[in-house]
Structures are given as C-alpha cells and as structure tokens.
Design an enzyme around this catalytic site. Structure first.
Site, PDB file in Angstrom:
ATOM      1  N   CYS A  75       0.835  -1.220   0.000  1.00  0.00           N
ATOM      2  CA  CYS A  75       0.000   0.000   0.000  1.00  0.00           C
ATOM      3  C   CYS A  75       0.856   1.250   0.000  1.00  0.00           C
ATOM      4  O   CYS A  75       0.518   2.252  -0.649  1.00  0.00           O
ATOM      5  CB  CYS A  75      -0.897   0.039   1.232  1.00  0.00           C
ATOM      6  SG  CYS A  75      -2.023  -1.337   1.360  1.00  0.00           S
TER       7      CYS A  75
HETATM    8  C1  BEZ Z   1       0.613  -4.689   1.851  1.00  0.00           C
HETATM    9  O1  BEZ Z   1       0.087  -3.627   1.566  1.00  0.00           O
HETATM   10  O2  BEZ Z   1       1.819  -4.853   1.782  1.00  0.00           O
HETATM   11  C2  BEZ Z   1      -0.210  -5.847   2.312  1.00  0.00           C
HETATM   12  C3  BEZ Z   1      -1.349  -5.640   3.035  1.00  0.00           C
HETATM   13  C4  BEZ Z   1      -2.093  -6.713   3.476  1.00  0.00           C
HETATM   14  C5  BEZ Z   1      -1.691  -8.004   3.154  1.00  0.00           C
HETATM   15  C6  BEZ Z   1      -0.563  -8.201   2.386  1.00  0.00           C
HETATM   16  C7  BEZ Z   1       0.197  -7.127   1.957  1.00  0.00           C
END
Ligand code: BEZ
Length: 211
Positions: A45
């Site tokens: 994100c």
């Molecule tokens: C991420 O944004 O890195 C992420 C968020 C939730 C699960 C897996 C990755």
C-alpha cells in the site's frame, strides 16, 4: 451487495485526511477513482500511494479525482503519510478515507471474507460525472496495482463516453479504436471523418477520434 457496472456509485459522508467529504458532492462534475487499501503501514500500500500521488497530474489532466480508503482512522493515515513521503519520494496529495467502522468498505463490498475477514481487498471503482460506475477492478492484498493500467482503462472508458467507440486488446492512448456495431456504416462516415477500415462488417477500425 456488490457494486456493479452501470450502478449509481453509493453515496456516503466520511472523514478523510482532507476533512469530512460527502462523496457525490466532492465529485461534482468530475470523474472519480475510489480505491481501497487493506491496512495502514503495510508495504505494498505504501508503494501504491506514493505512485498514485506521483501520477496525480495525469488524473488531473483527465478531470479525474482520486480518493483512497483504508480501514484505519484518519490520524493513523496522517502518520503513515509521513512514511509514504519519506520512502516513496512523493507526498500524499489526495484524500484518504478513514473507514475504521468499515461503513464505506461494506457499502462497496470491499471486504471479501474468504480472502480476509478484516482487511479490504484492493478494489478500484472508476465513476463517471453521472455518478455511474464505469469500471471495477479487484486485486488481492498481495498484488500492487499498476497505475499505468488504471490510466489506460480510464482513457478507454472516457473515449467510450465521448464517442461511439470501443478499444481493442492491448490498446493504449493514440492507437486505432473500434467503431461499435450499433453504428451503421452510413453514420460512421459522418461520425468519423478520418474514415474507417472494415476488416469484417463487424470489425471496423478508425483513428482515435480525439487525436
Ligand atoms: C501490503 O500492503 O503490503 C499488504 C497488506 C495486506 C496483506 C498483504 C500485503
């Protein structure tokens, strides 16, 4: 309930990093892209928000407002924004909804319980100035979205809205487009003054009309 193509995008009022927003009012006459993030302070994100911020000028050119969502509170988003700027080299420059009660996430069916009970998937909704949903995309939390692809599909749905055309496989801005079957050859001659080529009666291509 799932939000489907052609539906009116559900309206809501929510706290964001840029204050309280009433979604439809905030969209005004613009196009909009609403997209969800599973959680604050997560790596994928963080990269996405940096890249969307870097590309904001491209969305502005297309009269399109960006708004993100994460199921954490706005004060958490504000702290996270510091990390985004520090690690991605671009500061968050569009609102991020604080959806700790998952009201908006539920309204848009962004939580897919068989993937995760608590986190949203990576949903994307492209919304037209008529507030209708023009395009939806759903990615798992583990896959970061491709901002160039989102700009590409935005270009396609905007062309379709303005002209009676569709876009072929792997189309990108500037390539020839397809005249939709509902347009007769006679009408196509007036609508598309650059002319068209009929490879088959149902497969007619013409230069991109707004180029
Ligand atoms: C991420 O944004 O890195 C992420 C968020 C939730 C699960 C897996 C990755």
């Amino acid at each position: 309930m799932a939000v489907r193509l052609g539906d009116t995008a559900p309206d809501f009022t929510a706290d964001t990093t840029e204050g309280t927003i009433n979604f439809h009012e905030w969209l005004g006459d613009s196009w909009g892209i609403l997209f969800s993030h599973p959680k604050d302070f997560t790596p994928v994100c963080t990269t996405e928000l940096g890249e969307f911020s870097r590309a904001k000028g491209e969305f502005d050119k297309r009269n399109t407002k960006l708004i993100g969502l994460s199921v954490d509170p706005v004060n958490s988003h504000r702290q996270w924004a510091g990390d985004i700027e520090e690690t991605q080299g671009s500061a968050l420059n569009f609102p991020l909804i604080g959806d700790e009660d998952r009201r908006v996430a539920d309204l848009y069916d962004m939580i897919h319980p068989n993937a995760s009970d608590t986190l949203t998937v990576r949903s994307v909704f492209v919304i037209g100035p008529d507030k209708k949903v023009k395009l939806t995309l759903t990615y798992p939390a583990s896959t970061g979205r491709n901002v160039d692809e989102i700009i590409r599909v935005l270009d396609s749905v905007q062309l379709t809205a303005d002209y009676s055309v569709a876009t072929p496989v792997n189309w990108t801005d500037g390539d020839d487009v397809i005249i939709v079957p509902a347009v007769s050859d006679e009408d196509a001659n007036t609508k598309f003054p650059k002319g068209f080529k009929a490879l088959k009666p149902y497969l007619r291509v013409t230069p991109q009309p707004n180029r």
